[in-house]
Design a protein around this motif. Structure first.
Motif, PDB file in Angstrom:
ATOM      1  N   ALA A   1       0.797  -1.232   0.000  1.00 31.51           N
ATOM      2  CA  ALA A   1       0.000   0.000   0.000  1.00 31.51           C
ATOM      3  C   ALA A   1       0.826   1.278   0.000  1.00 31.51           C
ATOM      4  N   THR A   2       2.110   1.194   0.327  1.00 29.28           N
ATOM      5  CA  THR A   2       2.943   2.401   0.361  1.00 29.28           C
ATOM      6  C   THR A   2       4.155   2.235  -0.551  1.00 29.28           C
ATOM      7  N   GLU A   3       5.122   3.109  -0.406  1.00 32.60           N
ATOM      8  CA  GLU A   3       6.261   3.122  -1.331  1.00 32.60           C
ATOM      9  C   GLU A   3       7.044   1.820  -1.320  1.00 32.60           C
ATOM     10  N   THR A   4       7.175   1.213  -0.156  1.00 32.93           N
ATOM     11  CA  THR A   4       7.922  -0.035  -0.029  1.00 32.93           C
ATOM     12  C   THR A   4       6.967  -1.208   0.139  1.00 32.93           C
ATOM     13  N   ALA A   5       7.084  -2.177  -0.752  1.00 34.45           N
ATOM     14  CA  ALA A   5       6.286  -3.402  -0.641  1.00 34.45           C
ATOM     15  C   ALA A   5       7.065  -4.422   0.185  1.00 34.45           C
ATOM     16  N   ILE A   6       6.340  -5.165   1.012  1.00 31.75           N
ATOM     17  CA  ILE A   6       6.971  -6.162   1.879  1.00 31.75           C
ATOM     18  C   ILE A   6       6.170  -7.454   1.809  1.00 31.75           C
ATOM     19  N   VAL A   7       6.869  -8.557   1.640  1.00 31.92           N
ATOM     20  CA  VAL A   7       6.253  -9.875   1.721  1.00 31.92           C
ATOM     21  C   VAL A   7       7.065 -10.691   2.724  1.00 31.92           C
ATOM     22  N   SER A   8       6.388 -11.246   3.729  1.00 32.57           N
ATOM     23  CA  SER A   8       7.079 -12.008   4.766  1.00 32.57           C
ATOM     24  C   SER A   8       6.424 -13.367   4.959  1.00 32.57           C
ATOM     25  N   LEU A   9       7.254 -14.357   5.221  1.00 31.33           N
ATOM     26  CA  LEU A   9       6.791 -15.705   5.523  1.00 31.33           C
ATOM     27  C   LEU A   9       7.079 -15.979   6.986  1.00 31.33           C
TER      28      LEU A   9
END
Length: 216
Positions: free
Chosen positions: A10-18
């Protein structure tokens, strides 16, 4: 063993975490907002493959519902809903502002303070909210045009920690002993904590009717 996937675009930095139980197995990030859509599915596959987790072993998907970038919100939510539906697993949703507040709380750990995340909108406008240490809403998510009097009454009685890119604008026009500004945005650990907390409380969304939080 509980396996959860957390998604934020939703913002400038995308994050995907497991996440596996209380431990983050891996995190991937993207700092180019226009590439969030291309990044997301590749990142999910890479995380699962790298840590030998089958998609069918996931117990739930967590995703930020907004506010933030209109396109970014849609990218994350559509992917999360699609995965949850296809895998027949629960969908967990929380706001970008909640995740930012948790990130700040992790750093500060002041149980009496208030936490005010700010997402830059345009000019002097921000998307913001205010939370206490227990993540209870003091001021609900809203759009706000900042000025020298913003949060005047709250700052009289509470120390407040402001975070996010939007807070940079507020820092230039406010000078108050109870106002502290942090550089922290959203951490992978904050996303994981919220996803796990809501999963354990069975705080799930009805997938077909899950709606983004654009605010405006």
């Amino acid at each position: 063993m509980i396996h959860l996937l957390s998604i934020h675009t939703a913002t400038e930095t995308a994050i995907v975490s497991l996440l596996s139980d209380e431990k983050i197995l891996g995190t991937l990030t993207n700092h180019e907002p226009r590439e969030h859509a291309a990044f997301l599915h590749i990142a999910i596959k890479e995380l699962l493959d790298r840590h030998n987790v089958n998609a069918k072993d996931l117990n739930a998907i967590g995703v930020t519902s907004g506010p933030g970038s209109y396109t970014g919100i849609r990218v994350g939510l559509a992917s999360a809903k699609g995965l949850s539906f296809a895998l027949k697993i629960p969908l967990v949703m929380f706001t970008s502002l909640e995740a930012m507040a948790v990130s700040a709380i992790e750093i500060v750990s002041d149980t009496k303070a208030y936490y005010c995340p700010m997402i830059d909108a345009r000019r002097m406008e921000v998307f913001t909210a205010v939370y206490n240490y227990d993540l209870e809403e003091i001021i609900s998510p809203c759009a706000m045009i900042l000025n020298e009097s913003s949060f005047f009454e709250t700052l009289k009685n509470h120390k407040m920690f402001f975070s996010g890119r939007g807070a940079n604008k507020f820092q230039k026009i406010i000078n108050h002993t109870n106002a502290t500004f942090l550089r922290e945005q959203i951490s992978a650990m904050a996303l994981a904590k919220i996803t796990m907390k809501k999963y354990k409380k069975n705080d799930f969304q009805n997938i077909p009717y899950a709606q983004p939080l654009y605010i405006k």
